[in-house]
Design a protein around this motif. Structure first.
Motif, mmCIF file in Angstrom:
data_model
loop_
_atom_site.group_PDB
_atom_site.id
_atom_site.type_symbol
_atom_site.label_atom_id
_atom_site.label_comp_id
_atom_site.label_asym_id
_atom_site.label_seq_id
_atom_site.Cartn_x
_atom_site.Cartn_y
_atom_site.Cartn_z
ATOM 1 N N ALA A 24 0.835 -1.215 0.000
ATOM 2 C CA ALA A 24 0.000 0.000 0.000
ATOM 3 C C ALA A 24 0.862 1.255 0.000
ATOM 4 C CB ALA A 24 -0.988 0.015 1.164
ATOM 5 N N ARG A 25 2.089 1.150 -0.489
ATOM 6 C CA ARG A 25 3.022 2.278 -0.558
ATOM 7 C C ARG A 25 3.561 2.409 -1.967
ATOM 8 N NH1 ARG A 25 5.954 3.127 4.783
ATOM 9 N NH2 ARG A 25 7.044 4.635 3.505
ATOM 10 N N ILE A 26 3.859 3.637 -2.315
ATOM 11 C CA ILE A 26 4.623 3.922 -3.531
ATOM 12 C C ILE A 26 5.714 4.883 -3.092
ATOM 13 C CG2 ILE A 26 4.598 5.001 -5.806
ATOM 14 C CD1 ILE A 26 1.758 3.951 -6.156
ATOM 15 N N GLY A 27 6.903 4.342 -2.876
ATOM 16 C CA GLY A 27 7.989 5.161 -2.352
ATOM 17 C C GLY A 27 7.609 5.761 -1.013
ATOM 18 N N ALA A 28 7.747 7.082 -0.898
ATOM 19 C CA ALA A 28 7.419 7.787 0.339
ATOM 20 C C ALA A 28 5.916 7.939 0.539
ATOM 21 C CB ALA A 28 8.066 9.171 0.339
#
Length: 162
Positions: A14-18
């Motif tokens: 549930a993350r894209i990079g930061a």
């Protein structure tokens, strides 16, 4: 790069990079640079609460904290634009991943998913990754094979600030 190189880890974490639900917009902009576009709607503090980097979109708290409440990746473009590793620069790649391609990528990554009935009807179908809450919605209307419209994750508990 292929869109599934981004979406498979997104499905798992549930993350894209930061960018993650609950992160502060300022922390994301430190990594990606200023948003390329802002929504026209404004929250209680007068700030916009819709931000985009090409096909990557965030919605933030409507009050003053600007915590990210949802992340959406729009995939129903012939050519998708995406922030590169260099702030302020972009990369492009093909959009419209198919249902079969998405399920294959999730399976190869060992990422379990389930049908998501609340967003499935005559014109679309959806799957959900239980571990992350990521939802993938596919267009099924007038296409030979269902294609991914967007992938998203959102906060589902009440947010309070200020």
């Amino acid at each position: 790069m292929h869109v599934l190189d981004i979406l498979t880890p997104f499905a798992q974490t549930a993350r894209i990079g930061a960018a993650r639900v609950g992160a502060q917009l300022k922390d994301v902009t430190e990594v990606l640079g200023p948003p390329w576009a802002c929504g026209s709607s404004a929250g209680a503090d007068g700030l916009p609460y819709l931000y985009a980097y090409g096909c990557l979109e965030f919605a933030t708290c409507h009050a003053h904290c600007q915590a990210i409440e949802s992340i959406v990746v729009q995939t129903d473009w012939t050519t998708m634009e995406w922030p590169s590793q260099e702030p302020g620069r972009s990369e492009t790649f093909a959009g419209y991943p198919t249902y079969r391609e998405v399920l294959r990528a999730l399976s190869e990554a060992g990422c379990p998913w389930e049908s998501y009935e609340p967003l499935t009807d005559a014109d679309q179908s959806a799957i959900r990754v239980p571990a992350s809450g990521a939802i993938f919605v596919f267009n099924t209307e007038d296409v030979a094979e269902p294609v991914l419209c967007h992938a998203s994750v959102a906060e589902h508990r009440p947010h309070t600030c200020g």
